[in-house]
Design an enzyme around this catalytic site. Structure first.
Site, PDB file in Angstrom:
ATOM      1  N   CYS A  28       0.824  -1.224   0.000  1.00  0.00           N
ATOM      2  CA  CYS A  28       0.000   0.000   0.000  1.00  0.00           C
ATOM      3  C   CYS A  28       0.850   1.263   0.000  1.00  0.00           C
ATOM      4  O   CYS A  28       0.353   2.346  -0.277  1.00  0.00           O
ATOM      5  CB  CYS A  28      -0.936   0.013   1.201  1.00  0.00           C
ATOM      6  SG  CYS A  28      -1.961  -1.448   1.288  1.00  0.00           S
ATOM      7  N   HIS A  69      -2.845   6.990   2.891  1.00  0.00           N
ATOM      8  CA  HIS A  69      -3.331   5.706   2.390  1.00  0.00           C
ATOM      9  C   HIS A  69      -4.681   5.450   3.056  1.00  0.00           C
ATOM     10  O   HIS A  69      -4.835   5.637   4.254  1.00  0.00           O
ATOM     11  CB  HIS A  69      -2.352   4.587   2.721  1.00  0.00           C
ATOM     12  CG  HIS A  69      -2.935   3.248   2.404  1.00  0.00           C
ATOM     13  ND1 HIS A  69      -3.451   2.968   1.160  1.00  0.00           N
ATOM     14  CD2 HIS A  69      -3.139   2.153   3.170  1.00  0.00           C
ATOM     15  CE1 HIS A  69      -3.939   1.746   1.176  1.00  0.00           C
ATOM     16  NE2 HIS A  69      -3.773   1.222   2.379  1.00  0.00           N
ATOM     17  N   ASN A  83     -10.074   0.120   0.423  1.00  0.00           N
ATOM     18  CA  ASN A  83      -8.607   0.149   0.382  1.00  0.00           C
ATOM     19  C   ASN A  83      -8.148  -0.346  -0.996  1.00  0.00           C
ATOM     20  O   ASN A  83      -8.355  -1.507  -1.329  1.00  0.00           O
ATOM     21  CB  ASN A  83      -8.096  -0.753   1.511  1.00  0.00           C
ATOM     22  CG  ASN A  83      -6.590  -0.824   1.593  1.00  0.00           C
ATOM     23  OD1 ASN A  83      -5.884  -0.394   0.683  1.00  0.00           O
ATOM     24  ND2 ASN A  83      -6.095  -1.379   2.690  1.00  0.00           N
TER      25      ASN A  83
HETATM   26  O1  UT7 Z   1      -3.685  -1.446   3.681  1.00  0.00           O
HETATM   27  C1  UT7 Z   1      -2.728  -1.909   4.564  1.00  0.00           C
HETATM   28  C2  UT7 Z   1      -3.073  -1.651   5.900  1.00  0.00           C
HETATM   29  N1  UT7 Z   1      -4.305  -2.314   6.291  1.00  0.00           N
HETATM   30  C3  UT7 Z   1      -4.907  -1.812   7.304  1.00  0.00           C
HETATM   31  O2  UT7 Z   1      -4.477  -0.813   7.798  1.00  0.00           O
HETATM   32  C4  UT7 Z   1      -6.080  -2.527   7.910  1.00  0.00           C
HETATM   33  C5  UT7 Z   1      -5.954  -2.503   9.403  1.00  0.00           C
HETATM   34  N2  UT7 Z   1      -6.967  -3.204  10.135  1.00  0.00           N
HETATM   35  C6  UT7 Z   1      -8.257  -2.804  10.180  1.00  0.00           C
HETATM   36  O3  UT7 Z   1      -8.643  -1.873   9.497  1.00  0.00           O
HETATM   37  C7  UT7 Z   1      -9.188  -3.486  11.144  1.00  0.00           C
HETATM   38  O4  UT7 Z   1      -8.444  -4.281  12.035  1.00  0.00           O
HETATM   39  C8  UT7 Z   1     -10.276  -4.356  10.456  1.00  0.00           C
HETATM   40  C9  UT7 Z   1     -11.276  -3.478   9.767  1.00  0.00           C
HETATM   41  C10 UT7 Z   1      -9.626  -5.305   9.485  1.00  0.00           C
HETATM   42  C11 UT7 Z   1     -11.016  -5.174  11.507  1.00  0.00           C
HETATM   43  O5  UT7 Z   1     -11.582  -4.318  12.478  1.00  0.00           O
HETATM   44  P1  UT7 Z   1     -11.394  -4.634  14.036  1.00  0.00           P
HETATM   45  O6  UT7 Z   1     -12.154  -3.638  14.769  1.00  0.00           O
HETATM   46  O7  UT7 Z   1      -9.915  -4.728  14.290  1.00  0.00           O
HETATM   47  O8  UT7 Z   1     -12.121  -6.016  14.191  1.00  0.00           O
HETATM   48  P2  UT7 Z   1     -11.497  -7.419  14.642  1.00  0.00           P
HETATM   49  O9  UT7 Z   1     -10.623  -7.997  13.607  1.00  0.00           O
HETATM   50  O10 UT7 Z   1     -10.952  -7.275  16.021  1.00  0.00           O
HETATM   51  O11 UT7 Z   1     -12.835  -8.285  14.718  1.00  0.00           O
HETATM   52  C12 UT7 Z   1     -13.873  -7.964  15.643  1.00  0.00           C
HETATM   53  C13 UT7 Z   1     -15.034  -8.927  15.403  1.00  0.00           C
HETATM   54  C14 UT7 Z   1     -14.597 -10.382  15.324  1.00  0.00           C
HETATM   55  O12 UT7 Z   1     -15.604 -11.157  15.950  1.00  0.00           O
HETATM   56  P3  UT7 Z   1     -15.386 -11.691  17.443  1.00  0.00           P
HETATM   57  O13 UT7 Z   1     -14.137 -12.538  17.384  1.00  0.00           O
HETATM   58  O14 UT7 Z   1     -15.221 -10.473  18.298  1.00  0.00           O
HETATM   59  O15 UT7 Z   1     -16.644 -12.452  17.698  1.00  0.00           O
HETATM   60  C15 UT7 Z   1     -14.611 -10.675  13.847  1.00  0.00           C
HETATM   61  O16 UT7 Z   1     -14.850 -12.038  13.564  1.00  0.00           O
HETATM   62  O17 UT7 Z   1     -15.647  -8.626  14.154  1.00  0.00           O
HETATM   63  C16 UT7 Z   1     -15.750  -9.830  13.388  1.00  0.00           C
HETATM   64  N3  UT7 Z   1     -15.678  -9.467  11.977  1.00  0.00           N
HETATM   65  C17 UT7 Z   1     -16.769  -9.129  11.260  1.00  0.00           C
HETATM   66  N4  UT7 Z   1     -18.072  -9.054  11.593  1.00  0.00           N
HETATM   67  C18 UT7 Z   1     -18.938  -8.673  10.623  1.00  0.00           C
HETATM   68  C19 UT7 Z   1     -14.586  -9.386  11.176  1.00  0.00           C
HETATM   69  N5  UT7 Z   1     -14.958  -9.007   9.944  1.00  0.00           N
HETATM   70  C20 UT7 Z   1     -16.304  -8.843   9.972  1.00  0.00           C
HETATM   71  C21 UT7 Z   1     -17.249  -8.460   9.012  1.00  0.00           C
HETATM   72  N6  UT7 Z   1     -18.537  -8.379   9.376  1.00  0.00           N
HETATM   73  N7  UT7 Z   1     -16.905  -8.145   7.747  1.00  0.00           N
END
Ligand code: UT7
Length: 336
Positions: A122, A263, A293
């Site tokens: 990215c 980004h 993204n």
């Molecule tokens: O481009 C390069 C750089 N990339 C980035 O900078 C991305 C960085 N990361 C992020 O933007 C975030 O970490 C995400 C958007 C990917 C995820 O958000 P988060 O707040 O960190 O969520 P998480 O991964 O901690 O997941 C929280 C919950 C999980 O469920 P449990 O384990 O708490 O029951 C996931 O399974 O959300 C669940 N989850 C979803 N639920 C509904 C993960 N994806 C989804 C989804 N819809 N699409």
């Protein structure tokens, strides 16, 4: 103002024109909720994304790049034959080799250019700008075309809700040339990498580590994988630090900067960076809600939109700040 040490005594470089291309098909959060177990509400609250673009089958990365390039060349008033260097930043090349940049060269008829791809995930467009502008600064090249282009939809696991909702396809391009008298153009940049965290974000399969095989395809090694939570923390830390360091290096403060073009991975990352830099989020040029993204294409598409909608005015200071797989990160300040 302190000059970038690496550039003092050599030519200043400006962006003479920009262009972008977004594939026609729009995939909304509601569309995705029909494919995986997710909701519009989750995606919007956690990421800020409402929709993203998806390239058609057979519409390859070099094609997206060529559309964006033609628009950038037109905006710059430059013919394809005048281009001497093409750098394509991408993690989704048409093929392993030859480089996507050579294919773009052929598509647009830039017969006098030498071409290479640059892979910094990215952060790729900012890295590519940095390299290309140094070729011009040293006098080796007069006109360079720098492109960020991605067809990420090919490498997404459409069964994995944690990744498939985040990414989109698109391309952006910028034409670089020496500055006229009095123009400042590129002022300074900083970049960094940390390969010890490589395993947190990437496409593991298809190379020498995990060559293509029936088993690797069945495992889905060719799909993008990400440890979202850890990447999030590192992105906020590295982008905030890079922004601070480049401003210090250039003898500037955040108050001097009109637009921050980051980004665009996640709205919450940008809000956290704005808080750390103590700058209102309104100074960030944002389009993550419309495109998700787009990896190396995110910054050049936002730059092109800011240039075309009148947000950027001559003399404005612009700060690019990026983060991506590798890990890689960086920041650049330039005068528009
Ligand atoms: O481009 C390069 C750089 N990339 C980035 O900078 C991305 C960085 N990361 C992020 O933007 C975030 O970490 C995400 C958007 C990917 C995820 O958000 P988060 O707040 O960190 O969520 P998480 O991964 O901690 O997941 C929280 C919950 C999980 O469920 P449990 O384990 O708490 O029951 C996931 O399974 O959300 C669940 N989850 C979803 N639920 C509904 C993960 N994806 C989804 C989804 N819809 N699409």
């Amino acid at each position: 103002m302190a000059e970038d040490k690496q550039l003092s005594g050599i030519r200043k470089v400006v962006i003479a024109g920009t262009g972008s291309y977004l594939p026609e098909q729009i995939l909304t959060n509601h569309d995705l909720a029909k494919i995986v177990d997710t909701t519009d509400e989750w995606i919007q609250t956690r990421t800020g994304i409402r929709e993203r673009r998806r390239a058609a089958d057979g519409e390859v990365t070099s094609e997206l790049a060529a559309h964006a390039s033609r628009r950038a060349l037109e905006a710059a008033g430059v013919t394809p034959e005048e281009v001497q260097l093409i750098v394509v930043a991408t993690i989704t090349p048409d093929m392993m080799f030859p480089s996507t940049s050579c294919i773009v060269q052929d598509r647009i008829g830039a017969t006098n250019a030498f071409c290479f791809d640059l892979e910094a995930a990215c952060s790729g467009f900012q890295y590519a700008l940095d390299v290309a502008q140094r070729y011009i600064a040293t006098g080796d090249v007069e006109i360079a075309l720098v492109i960020g282009a991605e067809k990420l939809s090919t490498f997404l696991d459409w069964n994995d809700r944690a990744t498939c909702v985040l990414f989109g396809d698109g391309a952006g391009a910028a034409v670089l040339r020496p500055a006229d008298d009095g123009q400042r153009g590129f002022i300074g940049s900083v970049m960094g990498s940390d390969g010890s965290l490589a395993g947190l974000l990437g496409i593991p399969g298809g190379g020498t580590a995990l060559p293509p095989s029936i088993e690797s395809l069945q495992r889905g090694d060719h799909f993008l994988k990400m440890e979202g939570r850890e990447v999030f923390k590192q992105a906020v830390r590295c982008m905030s630090d890079a922004a601070g360091r480049v401003l210090e290096k250039c003898g500037l403060t955040i108050a001097d900067v009109k637009w921050i073009i980051p980004h665009q991975a996640n709205m919450r990352i940008m809000t956290a960076i704005a808080e750390r830099l103590d700058v209102p989020i309104e100074r960030f040029y944002l389009n993550v809600h419309r495109y998700g993204n787009m990896s190396a294409a995110s910054v050049p598409v936002a730059l092109d939109e800011a240039a075309r909608d009148g947000s950027l005015e001559s003399g404005d200071l612009v700060l690019f700040v990026v983060f991506g797989g590798g890990f890689t990160w960086g920041a650049t300040v330039l005068e528009w």
